[in-house]
Design a protein around this motif. Structure first.
Motif, PDB file in Angstrom:
ATOM      1  N   CYS A   2       0.852  -1.185   0.000  1.00 26.04           N
ATOM      2  CA  CYS A   2       0.000   0.000   0.000  1.00 26.04           C
ATOM      3  C   CYS A   2       0.891   1.239   0.000  1.00 26.04           C
ATOM      4  O   CYS A   2       2.051   1.188   0.434  1.00 26.04           O
ATOM      5  N   GLU A  23      -9.165   4.204   3.099  1.00 26.43           N
ATOM      6  CA  GLU A  23      -9.939   3.980   1.879  1.00 26.43           C
ATOM      7  C   GLU A  23     -11.413   4.135   2.235  1.00 26.43           C
ATOM      8  O   GLU A  23     -11.907   3.454   3.146  1.00 26.43           O
ATOM      9  N   TYR A  29      -9.373   7.739  -1.506  1.00 24.39           N
ATOM     10  CA  TYR A  29      -8.256   7.470  -0.603  1.00 24.39           C
ATOM     11  C   TYR A  29      -7.778   8.776   0.028  1.00 24.39           C
ATOM     12  O   TYR A  29      -7.733   9.833  -0.619  1.00 24.39           O
TER      13      TYR A  29
END
Length: 247
Positions: free
Chosen positions: A168, A212, A223
């Motif tokens: 991520c 998110e 996001y």
């Protein structure tokens, strides 16, 4: 000779037991303990004692299948090779620093699928390697706990906690371990349903957070990311969460 043959099959072989000073620790701390090795029926050569910090992650395949795999987020070799006599007992101390991306397990999620454990292995020539597994509770840092609390105060419930395979990325930070934790919250509404997924990454005195946001009629996920110091005040935390809670 018969005893040696049986030891090579794991019968009457050396045994290992890991004793931790604490089985419940905060993110960013270290694990300390002793590895107890007890000799079996015959003398054996121990090539290594390896202590691994593992967690379970969810892996999704191209055909939408799901499997769960073990990923190692750190390890330490506790000793040099040595001989252990029949019935002999040795204690080997160790310290293992928690990986910054280790998942938090002490969360009040409806479905908590996060598991973290130590796997201690003896490497013995021509034998079934004995091992020991010890589960660890990972507690959130106060700043992380406060983020979760503020989201819950806004009307959200933590419905799931799991560990996903992959990486991520947020504004100025990205994960490196090959897995990341997701804490999923839902407001439980029908017409205005909103879900928030959180991922935390430690970095020294700072905590990075990727959020998110999914609204049923928003047309796609959104996001947001922010970074807070470990000593952030409640006011600073609320200010950082405003864009996420306001969407």
């Amino acid at each position: 000779m018969f005893k040696k043959m049986m030891a090579s099959l794991g019968v009457g072989a050396a045994k290992v037991d890991t004793v931790l000073e604490q089985t419940s620790v905060f993110q960013g701390e270290s694990l300390r303990g002793l590895v107890k090795i007890t000799g079996g029926d015959v003398e054996q050569h121990i090539d290594a004692i390896t202590i691994k910090l593992n967690c379970e992650m969810k892996v999704e395949s191209d055909d939408n299948g799901v499997s769960y795999q073990t990923i190692t987020l750190g390890h330490v070799c506790a000793t040099e090779p040595f001989e252990i006599g029949a019935g002999e007992e040795r204690h080997v101390p160790f310290t293992l620093q928690l990986h910054d991306e280790i998942p938090v397990t002490a969360v009040n999620a409806r479905y908590n699928q996060c598991k973290v454990w130590l796997e201690t292995e003896l490497d013995i020539d021509f034998a079934l390697d004995p091992s020991d597994r010890d589960y660890i509770e990972i507690k959130p840092l106060p700043v992380v706990e406060k983020i979760i609390s503020i989201i819950e105060q806004a009307g959200f419930e933590m419905v799931k906690a799991d560990v996903e395979s992959g990486y991520c990325r947020g504004n100025g930070f990205e994960s490196v371990s090959g897995c990341y934790q997701e804490l999923e919250f839902s407001n439980g509404a029908f017409l205005d349903k909103k879900e928030i997924e959180l991922t935390f990454i430690l970095n020294g005195n700072y905590v990075h957070c990727l959020t998110e946001i999914d609204r049923r009629f928003s047309g796609g996920d959104q996001y947001r990311s922010f970074t807070l110091s470990r000593s952030a005040t409640e006011g600073e935390i609320r200010q950082a969460l405003l864009p996420t809670l306001g969407l």
